[in-house]
Design an enzyme around this catalytic site. Structure first.
Site, PDB file in Angstrom:
ATOM      1  CG  ASN A 203     -18.341 -45.382  75.529  1.00 20.11           C
ATOM      2  OD1 ASN A 203     -17.544 -46.124  76.085  1.00 20.11           O
ATOM      3  ND2 ASN A 203     -18.853 -45.644  74.339  1.00 20.11           N
TER       4      ASN A 203
ATOM      5  CG  HIS B 105     -25.767 -44.321  75.172  1.00 18.16           C
ATOM      6  ND1 HIS B 105     -25.562 -42.950  75.204  1.00 18.16           N
ATOM      7  CD2 HIS B 105     -24.696 -44.853  74.546  1.00 18.16           C
ATOM      8  CE1 HIS B 105     -24.415 -42.677  74.619  1.00 18.16           C
ATOM      9  NE2 HIS B 105     -23.855 -43.805  74.218  1.00 18.16           N
TER      10      HIS B 105
ATOM     11  CG  HIS C 230     -22.686 -48.947  73.861  1.00 16.60           C
ATOM     12  ND1 HIS C 230     -22.697 -48.711  72.502  1.00 16.60           N
ATOM     13  CD2 HIS C 230     -22.362 -47.764  74.430  1.00 16.60           C
ATOM     14  CE1 HIS C 230     -22.369 -47.454  72.268  1.00 16.60           C
ATOM     15  NE2 HIS C 230     -22.156 -46.848  73.423  1.00 16.60           N
TER      16      HIS C 230
HETATM   17  P1  AMP Z   1     -21.337 -43.348  72.461  1.00 14.48           P
HETATM   18  O1  AMP Z   1     -20.133 -43.224  71.568  1.00 14.48           O
HETATM   19  O2  AMP Z   1     -21.147 -44.236  73.640  1.00 14.48           O
HETATM   20  O3  AMP Z   1     -21.910 -41.979  72.827  1.00 14.48           O
HETATM   21  O4  AMP Z   1     -22.410 -44.112  71.597  1.00 14.48           O
HETATM   22  C1  AMP Z   1     -23.352 -43.494  70.785  1.00 14.48           C
HETATM   23  C2  AMP Z   1     -23.923 -44.566  69.898  1.00 14.48           C
HETATM   24  O5  AMP Z   1     -25.114 -44.077  69.335  1.00 14.48           O
HETATM   25  C3  AMP Z   1     -22.996 -44.965  68.739  1.00 14.48           C
HETATM   26  O6  AMP Z   1     -22.711 -46.349  68.837  1.00 14.48           O
HETATM   27  C4  AMP Z   1     -23.829 -44.620  67.504  1.00 14.48           C
HETATM   28  O7  AMP Z   1     -23.662 -45.547  66.462  1.00 14.48           O
HETATM   29  C5  AMP Z   1     -25.238 -44.627  68.050  1.00 14.48           C
HETATM   30  N1  AMP Z   1     -26.197 -43.802  67.338  1.00 14.48           N
HETATM   31  C6  AMP Z   1     -26.014 -42.539  66.858  1.00 14.48           C
HETATM   32  N2  AMP Z   1     -27.140 -42.100  66.266  1.00 14.48           N
HETATM   33  C7  AMP Z   1     -28.046 -43.109  66.368  1.00 14.48           C
HETATM   34  C8  AMP Z   1     -29.397 -43.274  65.945  1.00 14.48           C
HETATM   35  N3  AMP Z   1     -30.061 -42.300  65.290  1.00 14.48           N
HETATM   36  N4  AMP Z   1     -30.019 -44.443  66.214  1.00 14.48           N
HETATM   37  C9  AMP Z   1     -29.369 -45.428  66.862  1.00 14.48           C
HETATM   38  N5  AMP Z   1     -28.101 -45.328  67.296  1.00 14.48           N
HETATM   39  C10 AMP Z   1     -27.451 -44.190  67.046  1.00 14.48           C
END
Ligand code: AMP
Ligand code: ZN
Length: 114
Positions: free
Chosen positions: A88, A101, A103
């Site tokens: 994203n 990141h 997914h």
């Molecule tokens: P995005 O919306 O692509 O930026 O994805 C960020 C992702 O990070 C989301 O799916 C969240 O659920 C995940 N996320 C946020 N905080 C944490 C955390 N502490 N550990 C693991 N995943 C996280």
């Protein structure tokens, strides 16, 4: 390392992460709010805010992230049924954590994007 970045803190161990894989370039951990049975994030150790910040110097790194996703899929026995890989970017892409990141989502029939 960006001291204000959540994923840099997980990589450094300053805050806990459910880490499933790591090597010299990337760390993978389970998403805290999983959207499928398998939902992990593959992040580079290097702090890169968005995919807009990638340059040709990152080509190998991005390839390595995808191959790491493939390995996670195989190790979790979802490679044949299939999975989805997503980056994203920025607001319209739904990015909430500004450290790139990848997914990986699997374990159910995923619906159309959008
Ligand atoms: P995005 O919306 O692509 O930026 O994805 C960020 C992702 O990070 C989301 O799916 C969240 O659920 C995940 N996320 C946020 N905080 C944490 C955390 N502490 N550990 C693991 N995943 C996280
Ligand atoms: Zn970071």
């Amino acid at each position: 390392m960006n001291k204000d970045c959540l994923f840099c803190k997980i990589i450094s161990g300053d805050i806990p992460g459910d880490i499933t894989y790591e090597d010299e370039l990337v760390v993978a951990f389970r998403d805290i709010n999983p959207q499928a049975d398998l939902h992990q994030l593959i992040v580079p150790r290097e702090h890169i805010s968005t995919t807009n910040d990638l340059t040709s110097s990152h080509q190998m790194l991005i390839g390595h992230m995808v191959l790491t996703a493939q390995k996670i899929a195989r190790d979790n026995n979802v490679a044949e049924d299939g999975y989805r890989l997503i980056f994203n970017c920025n607001q319209h892409g739904g990015q909430t954590v500004y450290h790139i990141h990848l997914h990986i989502l699997a374990g159910r029939q995923l619906t159309q994007l959008g």
